[in-house]
Scaffold this motif. Structure first.
Motif, PDB file in Angstrom:
ATOM      1  N   ASP A 321       0.844  -1.180   0.000  1.00  0.00           N
ATOM      2  CA  ASP A 321       0.000   0.000   0.000  1.00  0.00           C
ATOM      3  C   ASP A 321       0.887   1.239   0.000  1.00  0.00           C
ATOM      4  OD1 ASP A 321      -1.801   2.015   0.370  1.00  0.00           O
ATOM      5  OD2 ASP A 321      -2.742   1.177   2.170  1.00  0.00           O
ATOM      6  N   ALA A 322       0.780   2.041  -1.045  1.00  0.00           N
ATOM      7  CA  ALA A 322       1.638   3.221  -1.170  1.00  0.00           C
ATOM      8  C   ALA A 322       1.386   4.235  -0.067  1.00  0.00           C
ATOM      9  CB  ALA A 322       1.429   3.874  -2.535  1.00  0.00           C
ATOM     10  N   ASN A 323       0.187   4.203   0.534  1.00  0.00           N
ATOM     11  CA  ASN A 323      -0.145   5.154   1.587  1.00  0.00           C
ATOM     12  C   ASN A 323       0.277   4.674   2.979  1.00  0.00           C
ATOM     13  OD1 ASN A 323      -1.415   6.967  -0.235  1.00  0.00           O
ATOM     14  ND2 ASN A 323      -3.261   5.686  -0.231  1.00  0.00           N
ATOM     15  N   ALA A 324       0.657   3.414   3.073  1.00  0.00           N
ATOM     16  CA  ALA A 324       1.054   2.861   4.366  1.00  0.00           C
ATOM     17  C   ALA A 324       2.484   3.285   4.697  1.00  0.00           C
ATOM     18  CB  ALA A 324       0.957   1.344   4.344  1.00  0.00           C
ATOM     19  N   PRO A 325       2.787   3.504   5.978  1.00  0.00           N
ATOM     20  CA  PRO A 325       4.169   3.857   6.353  1.00  0.00           C
ATOM     21  C   PRO A 325       5.128   2.702   6.061  1.00  0.00           C
ATOM     22  CG  PRO A 325       2.846   3.391   8.312  1.00  0.00           C
ATOM     23  CD  PRO A 325       1.897   3.419   7.152  1.00  0.00           C
ATOM     24  N   ALA A 326       6.326   3.047   5.638  1.00  0.00           N
ATOM     25  CA  ALA A 326       7.314   2.027   5.302  1.00  0.00           C
ATOM     26  C   ALA A 326       7.768   1.298   6.564  1.00  0.00           C
ATOM     27  CB  ALA A 326       8.505   2.663   4.599  1.00  0.00           C
ATOM     28  N   GLN A 327       7.996  -0.004   6.448  1.00  0.00           N
ATOM     29  CA  GLN A 327       8.518  -0.777   7.564  1.00  0.00           C
ATOM     30  C   GLN A 327      10.026  -0.594   7.648  1.00  0.00           C
ATOM     31  OE1 GLN A 327       7.713  -4.995   7.531  1.00  0.00           O
ATOM     32  NE2 GLN A 327       9.030  -5.393   9.298  1.00  0.00           N
ATOM     33  N   ILE A 328      10.487  -0.153   8.805  1.00  0.00           N
ATOM     34  CA  ILE A 328      11.915   0.066   9.015  1.00  0.00           C
ATOM     35  C   ILE A 328      12.557  -1.218   9.536  1.00  0.00           C
ATOM     36  CG2 ILE A 328      13.657   1.394  10.266  1.00  0.00           C
ATOM     37  CD1 ILE A 328      12.145   3.072   8.304  1.00  0.00           C
ATOM     38  N   ILE A 329      13.648  -1.614   8.907  1.00  0.00           N
ATOM     39  CA  ILE A 329      14.429  -2.767   9.352  1.00  0.00           C
ATOM     40  C   ILE A 329      15.789  -2.258   9.806  1.00  0.00           C
ATOM     41  CG2 ILE A 329      15.459  -4.973   8.680  1.00  0.00           C
ATOM     42  CD1 ILE A 329      13.378  -5.128   6.461  1.00  0.00           C
ATOM     43  N   GLU A 330      16.259  -2.800  10.924  1.00  0.00           N
ATOM     44  CA  GLU A 330      17.567  -2.424  11.428  1.00  0.00           C
ATOM     45  C   GLU A 330      18.501  -3.625  11.336  1.00  0.00           C
ATOM     46  OE1 GLU A 330      19.553  -0.852  15.587  1.00  0.00           O
ATOM     47  OE2 GLU A 330      17.602  -0.034  14.963  1.00  0.00           O
ATOM     48  N   ALA A 331      19.664  -3.405  10.744  1.00  0.00           N
ATOM     49  CA  ALA A 331      20.676  -4.458  10.624  1.00  0.00           C
ATOM     50  C   ALA A 331      22.016  -3.911  11.100  1.00  0.00           C
ATOM     51  CB  ALA A 331      20.786  -4.937   9.179  1.00  0.00           C
TER      52      ALA A 331
END
Length: 369
Positions: A321-331
């Motif tokens: 969904d373009a309107n949904a906030p992006a999921q942040i991944i930490e590595a």
């Protein structure tokens, strides 16, 4: 002194503070009650001390029922987060206070009190501050004096409620090391409450993780860290990335593009699709550039922070969904590798979990990588 807690319940109005808590604490053990605010850890500590009464259940000290024994008769010592030292008394007088207020029949002589106090101040390495007042001490020194005062009455159980919570990070680390050494010398049964995961894992012989009035898991620090028993424990102990998806044919499928986290190890072959969650710690990712045929999670590097020997990468997954906030991944990767590879912000990288934990609604299936 050993402590046995059996089916303790405590409710404040409609709020259930403790819900059927049972726990055995070995004599001479250093036990940490770990959990977020409101999980019931301080209430449990106060019930052990006799400062609160349970609604139901039983507390045993060395096999004797002490559930309704008065706090004065339990032979427990307390150390609280905010020191609770008497401002108008010197360090010496603060430590001596518990001895001087004893009944005349059991009160030591003044000479014995002075020797005991000087011995304790030497034990906490602050004998040179005996004539100072609390306002003239640092936070770490005040907490050591509070501990010396608690030890003066020779308690069979020592109870610490967030003892280092009001101190800065460097002082907390020094006092954690010092508390562990002191416990190894005295072998007093000690229970301390904390919400600091690092503190609990570093100091305690055994960690009890609590949540919403219940015990989620108990065990040795390394055991709890390596083998979390529930999603809550996994998420509470350190930084973690969470992925939602569907488990099908031995893989957790994540996102609209069907990116997968393979399930390996002792997990049975799964043919029926099931909703699942995968937990991956930042240091458990293998990070590389996208190459033909390579599998993993394609994510865009949005920020990189290098602190000492470690580079912390923040990446985002493609969103359905373009309107949904992006999921942040930490590595996390070694700073030397980050410099060698010269990853650039905006570049798409491939993440492959070396180790993950999957929890599902499907009962009895608990795969791990």
């Amino acid at each position: 002194m050993s402590i046995c807690i059996e089916h303790i319940r405590k409710q404040f109005g409609a709020f259930k503070a403790l819900d059927d808590i049972s726990l055995d604490i070995r004599s001479g053990e250093l036990l940490a009650l770990l959990g977020p605010s409101g999980c019931g850890k301080t209430t449990l500590l106060r019930i052990i001390a006799g400062l609160e009464s349970p609604d139901s259940g039983t507390i045993y000290f060395s096999g004797e029922d002490t559930t309704h024994v008065h706090v004065r008769e339990r032979q427990v010592g307390f150390v609280f987060q905010h020191y609770a030292l008497f401002r108008h008394m010197t360090v010496f007088e603060n430590v001596a206070f518990g001895l001087r207020v004893k009944h005349r029949s059991v009160r030591p002589s003044e000479a014995a009190i002075r020797k005991k106090v000087h011995d304790l101040l030497g034990l906490v390495q602050l004998d040179w501050l005996a004539d100072r007042y609390p306002s003239q001490l640092s936070g770490g020194q005040r907490q050591r004096i509070a501990l010396a005062r608690a030890l003066a009455v020779e308690p069979k159980v020592l109870l610490l409620d967030e003892p280092f919570g009001a101190l800065d990070a460097k002082v907390r680390k020094e006092l954690r090391r010092w508390l562990r050494q002191l416990h190894d010398e005295l072998h007093v049964t000690t229970i301390f409450v904390t919400h600091d995961q690092e503190e609990a894992l570093e100091v305690a012989d055994r960690v009890v993780v609590m949540n919403q009035g219940r015990i989620e898991q108990e065990g040795a620090p390394q055991e709890v860290w390596e083998h979390p028993a529930s999603p809550f424990v996994y998420g509470f102990l350190g930084d973690v990335n969470l992925f939602h998806g569907r488990v099908e044919d031995g893989e957790l499928l994540v996102g609209a593009q069907g990116m997968s986290i393979p399930l390996q190890g002792s997990a049975p072959h799964q043919t029926r699709a099931t909703e699942g969650k995968a937990y991956v710690r930042p240091h458990d990712f293998e990070v590389q550039r996208v190459t033909p045929g390579a599998s993993g999670l394609a994510a865009q590097l949005v920020r990189a922070v290098v602190v000492g020997p470690m580079a912390r990468l923040e990446l985002t997954l493609p969103q359905q969904d373009a309107n949904a906030p992006a999921q942040i991944i930490e590595a996390h990767i070694p700073a030397s590798r980050y410099a060698e590879q010269a990853y650039a912000e905006g570049e798409t990288l491939l993440l492959t979990p070396r180790k993950a934990k999957v929890f599902m609604d499907y009962e009895g299936f608990d795969p791990g990588i």
